[in-house]
Design a protein around this motif. Structure first.
Motif, mmCIF file in Angstrom:
data_model
loop_
_atom_site.group_PDB
_atom_site.id
_atom_site.type_symbol
_atom_site.label_atom_id
_atom_site.label_comp_id
_atom_site.label_asym_id
_atom_site.label_seq_id
_atom_site.Cartn_x
_atom_site.Cartn_y
_atom_site.Cartn_z
ATOM 1 N N THR A 230 0.835 -1.207 0.000
ATOM 2 C CA THR A 230 0.000 0.000 0.000
ATOM 3 C C THR A 230 0.865 1.251 0.000
ATOM 4 O OG1 THR A 230 -1.814 -1.102 1.159
ATOM 5 C CG2 THR A 230 -1.736 1.292 1.304
ATOM 6 N N VAL A 231 1.902 1.249 0.825
ATOM 7 C CA VAL A 231 2.788 2.408 0.919
ATOM 8 C C VAL A 231 3.483 2.663 -0.418
ATOM 9 C CG1 VAL A 231 4.831 3.358 2.057
ATOM 10 C CG2 VAL A 231 3.125 2.117 3.399
ATOM 11 N N LYS A 232 3.888 1.600 -1.104
ATOM 12 C CA LYS A 232 4.529 1.757 -2.415
ATOM 13 C C LYS A 232 3.630 2.535 -3.365
ATOM 14 C CE LYS A 232 7.365 -2.467 -2.352
ATOM 15 N NZ LYS A 232 7.560 -3.806 -2.964
ATOM 16 N N LYS A 233 2.332 2.280 -3.313
ATOM 17 C CA LYS A 233 1.382 2.944 -4.207
ATOM 18 C C LYS A 233 1.103 4.386 -3.798
ATOM 19 C CE LYS A 233 -0.854 -1.469 -5.228
ATOM 20 N NZ LYS A 233 -2.087 -2.296 -5.079
ATOM 21 N N LEU A 234 1.464 4.745 -2.553
ATOM 22 C CA LEU A 234 1.209 6.099 -2.057
ATOM 23 C C LEU A 234 2.385 7.042 -2.311
ATOM 24 C CD1 LEU A 234 -0.356 5.158 1.397
ATOM 25 C CD2 LEU A 234 -1.580 6.160 -0.548
ATOM 26 N N ILE A 240 4.056 12.382 2.960
ATOM 27 C CA ILE A 240 3.903 11.246 3.865
ATOM 28 C C ILE A 240 4.767 11.468 5.101
ATOM 29 C CG2 ILE A 240 4.155 8.759 4.157
ATOM 30 C CD1 ILE A 240 3.904 8.428 1.146
ATOM 31 N N PHE A 241 4.189 11.168 6.263
ATOM 32 C CA PHE A 241 4.925 11.227 7.522
ATOM 33 C C PHE A 241 4.711 9.895 8.239
ATOM 34 C CE2 PHE A 241 5.215 13.406 11.949
ATOM 35 C CZ PHE A 241 6.537 13.033 12.073
ATOM 36 N N GLY A 242 5.804 9.253 8.675
ATOM 37 C CA GLY A 242 5.705 7.975 9.360
ATOM 38 C C GLY A 242 6.422 7.994 10.697
ATOM 39 N N GLN A 248 9.754 2.182 9.191
ATOM 40 C CA GLN A 248 10.258 0.903 8.698
ATOM 41 C C GLN A 248 9.514 0.479 7.427
ATOM 42 O OE1 GLN A 248 9.805 -1.667 12.111
ATOM 43 N NE2 GLN A 248 10.959 -0.272 13.419
ATOM 44 N N MET A 249 8.209 0.710 7.397
ATOM 45 C CA MET A 249 7.440 0.368 6.203
ATOM 46 C C MET A 249 7.793 1.290 5.040
ATOM 47 S SD MET A 249 3.741 -0.720 7.787
ATOM 48 C CE MET A 249 3.395 0.906 8.451
ATOM 49 N N LEU A 250 8.030 2.559 5.335
ATOM 50 C CA LEU A 250 8.442 3.495 4.288
ATOM 51 C C LEU A 250 9.789 3.105 3.697
ATOM 52 C CD1 LEU A 250 7.578 7.156 5.364
ATOM 53 C CD2 LEU A 250 7.236 6.124 3.106
ATOM 54 N N ALA A 251 10.746 2.821 4.562
ATOM 55 C CA ALA A 251 12.079 2.443 4.089
ATOM 56 C C ALA A 251 12.018 1.170 3.256
ATOM 57 C CB ALA A 251 13.018 2.254 5.275
ATOM 58 N N THR A 252 11.204 0.208 3.707
ATOM 59 C CA THR A 252 11.052 -1.047 2.960
ATOM 60 C C THR A 252 10.415 -0.797 1.602
ATOM 61 O OG1 THR A 252 10.829 -2.261 5.051
ATOM 62 C CG2 THR A 252 10.104 -3.381 3.042
ATOM 63 N N ALA A 253 9.385 0.055 1.580
ATOM 64 C CA ALA A 253 8.695 0.375 0.329
ATOM 65 C C ALA A 253 9.625 1.080 -0.661
ATOM 66 C CB ALA A 253 7.476 1.243 0.613
ATOM 67 N N LEU A 254 10.610 1.810 -0.138
ATOM 68 C CA LEU A 254 11.548 2.531 -0.995
ATOM 69 C C LEU A 254 12.757 1.685 -1.392
ATOM 70 C CD1 LEU A 254 11.442 5.962 0.870
ATOM 71 C CD2 LEU A 254 10.681 5.545 -1.488
ATOM 72 N N GLY A 255 12.789 0.428 -0.912
ATOM 73 C CA GLY A 255 13.863 -0.486 -1.303
ATOM 74 C C GLY A 255 14.869 -0.790 -0.217
ATOM 75 N N GLY A 256 14.639 -0.304 1.000
ATOM 76 C CA GLY A 256 15.558 -0.565 2.095
ATOM 77 C C GLY A 256 15.245 -1.860 2.823
ATOM 78 N N HIS A 257 15.976 -2.088 3.916
ATOM 79 C CA HIS A 257 15.809 -3.316 4.694
ATOM 80 C C HIS A 257 15.776 -2.987 6.189
ATOM 81 C CE1 HIS A 257 16.756 -5.536 1.016
ATOM 82 N NE2 HIS A 257 17.788 -4.713 0.865
ATOM 83 N N THR A 319 13.857 13.909 -3.003
ATOM 84 C CA THR A 319 13.094 14.773 -3.913
ATOM 85 C C THR A 319 11.613 14.858 -3.592
ATOM 86 O OG1 THR A 319 12.791 12.909 -5.451
ATOM 87 C CG2 THR A 319 14.706 14.340 -5.804
ATOM 88 N N LEU A 320 11.075 13.895 -2.847
ATOM 89 C CA LEU A 320 9.644 13.866 -2.547
ATOM 90 C C LEU A 320 9.387 14.311 -1.107
ATOM 91 C CD1 LEU A 320 8.767 10.417 -4.196
ATOM 92 C CD2 LEU A 320 8.367 12.706 -5.146
ATOM 93 N N PRO A 321 8.177 14.840 -0.824
ATOM 94 C CA PRO A 321 7.844 15.287 0.537
ATOM 95 C C PRO A 321 7.528 14.104 1.460
ATOM 96 C CG PRO A 321 5.962 15.625 -0.900
ATOM 97 C CD PRO A 321 7.089 15.135 -1.791
ATOM 98 N N ILE A 322 8.549 13.343 1.762
ATOM 99 C CA ILE A 322 8.419 12.157 2.609
ATOM 100 C C ILE A 322 9.416 12.260 3.756
ATOM 101 C CG2 ILE A 322 8.745 9.660 2.729
ATOM 102 C CD1 ILE A 322 7.891 9.500 -0.190
ATOM 103 N N GLN A 323 8.931 12.131 4.984
ATOM 104 C CA GLN A 323 9.811 12.134 6.143
ATOM 105 C C GLN A 323 9.273 11.134 7.167
ATOM 106 O OE1 GLN A 323 9.780 15.667 8.576
ATOM 107 N NE2 GLN A 323 7.624 16.090 8.182
ATOM 108 N N ALA A 324 10.173 10.636 8.002
ATOM 109 C CA ALA A 324 9.755 9.668 9.015
ATOM 110 C C ALA A 324 10.797 9.609 10.117
ATOM 111 C CB ALA A 324 9.565 8.281 8.393
ATOM 112 N N VAL A 325 10.347 9.235 11.319
ATOM 113 C CA VAL A 325 11.255 9.070 12.454
ATOM 114 C C VAL A 325 10.963 7.747 13.142
ATOM 115 C CG1 VAL A 325 11.699 11.507 12.894
ATOM 116 C CG2 VAL A 325 9.703 10.419 13.939
ATOM 117 N N GLN A 326 12.001 7.202 13.771
ATOM 118 C CA GLN A 326 11.879 5.925 14.456
ATOM 119 C C GLN A 326 11.324 6.098 15.870
ATOM 120 O OE1 GLN A 326 12.835 2.400 13.294
ATOM 121 N NE2 GLN A 326 11.242 2.542 14.850
#
Length: 354
Positions: A230-234, A240-242, A248-257, A319-326
């Motif tokens: 779902t996050v990949k499609k968003l 997006i703020f996580g 963790q879901m954002l990082a995974t959706a962007l290709g991280g681990h 480049t995109l308005p995406i931020q997140a904190v653990q």
């Protein structure tokens, strides 16, 4: 009634059982000196037996105003001393009454320092809280049971609802929401539309929101691949703020681990450095997994790191308005140093609208 905390490595700790309820879960610890009711009702503890390292629990009693969820989520509590006579102007009941009302397994008068040292040196592990008169056959049968992995499904909202009445419309994906996140967003002029974890990207975008919020939650991000999809499609559709599981879901959706920490970060005094300014913030944390530096996508910029162990605590997209904190900027429990992140989110939504 005498009781036992028994770990899968064979270690046993004696204590008193509050009531007769027994339980199985992953044993973790939290170092906060206050905020025990907020911890008890934090959905991120679903499936876990929570040990509080501070030795005096219940001093200021309990009050439904402190609830972060509609009910406690943890599989059990391990405590040292419980206050029999709480004293605070907001106290409505004793913490023992609160725990027994929700039928949560609780072992107290335990040497929580020894329990914490065990977890600190050997890592989190399966454990049970049982009556001291249980047979060895019963104990081994309980320890042999697997831990469930559907934590998010157990804590997400059953139906959509709306909170606040602000200028910015936010679609929030609830994977284990804490109440004060809603309060913090509403205080920053947001109307929050909360959706269950299984909601599709199309449904989240259907109301033409100004932004998307990914909530904290329990467990391994690998156990919720449907949320990652779902996050990949968003990505790219809205700011997006996580938070916590959200990062963790954002990082995974962007290709991280992600990877599992030996004993996690759980407490209200964890120092985190903002790499952009050099300032160190004191933060509230509750997570057992973290983003790996290995294979981190080029599109991600690390903005915050833990001062204690150097793990990633914040990211932004280049480049995109995406931020997140653990960590937990909504401060329940914990310091209020990080409320500015909600203001940054509203600023991102305002700029995106333009």
């Amino acid at each position: 009634m005498k009781g036992l905390l028994i770990l899968e490595n064979g270690a046993r700790f004696e204590g008193d059982l509050l009531g007769t309820v027994e339980g199985l879960g992953e044993l973790v610890f939290n170092t906060g000196m206050t905020g025990y009711q907020e911890c008890f009702t934090d959905p991120s503890y679903e499936g876990q037996i929570l040990t509080l390292t501070y030795p005096l629990i219940g001093n200021y009693g309990a009050n439904d105003l402190f609830m972060q969820n509609r009910k406690p989520a943890a599989a059990g509590y391990v405590l040292d001393q419980i206050a029999d006579h709480p004293s605070n102007w907001e106290c409505k009941e004793k913490i023992t009454d609160f725990i027994e009302r929700y039928h949560v397994p609780c072992l107290y008068n335990v040497d929580t320092r020894a329990v914490t040292r065990m977890v600190r040196t050997q890592g989190v592990m399966k454990a049970i809280i049982v009556s001291a008169d249980r047979s060895e056959e019963f104990i081994q049968a309980e320890l042999a049971k697997p831990l469930h992995r559907d934590q998010v499904e157990r804590v997400t909202t059953a139906y959509p609802y709306t909170y606040g009445n602000g200028k910015y419309q936010v679609s929030l994906l609830d994977c284990g929401l804490k109440k004060n996140i809603l309060v913090s967003l509403a205080a920053n002029d947001c109307t929050v539309h909360v959706f269950p974890a299984h909601t599709s990207a199309e449904e989240l975008l259907a109301g033409n929101p100004d932004g998307i919020f990914l909530s904290p939650g329990p467990g391994d991000p690998k156990d919720v691949p449907y949320v990652v999809d779902t996050v990949k499609k968003l990505i790219g559709k809205r700011p997006i703020f996580g938070i916590c599981l959200g990062i963790q879901m954002l990082a995974t959706a962007l290709g991280g681990h992600t990877f599992k920490l030996p004993f996690g970060h759980r407490g209200s005094n964890h120092p985190v450095k903002d790499l952009r300014t050099g300032r160190v913030y004191i933060t509230s944390q509750n997570h057992g997994y973290a983003i790996s530096d290995e294979g981190l996508p080029d599109s991600i910029v690390v903005t915050h790191r833990s001062v204690n162990d150097g793990t990633i605590e914040g990211i932004r997209h280049k480049t995109l308005p995406i931020q997140a904190v653990q960590y937990h900027p909504e401060a329940s429990p914990g310091p209020k140093d990080n409320f500015y992140l909600f203001a940054e989110f509203t600023k991102a939504m305002e700029e995106f609208k333009k």
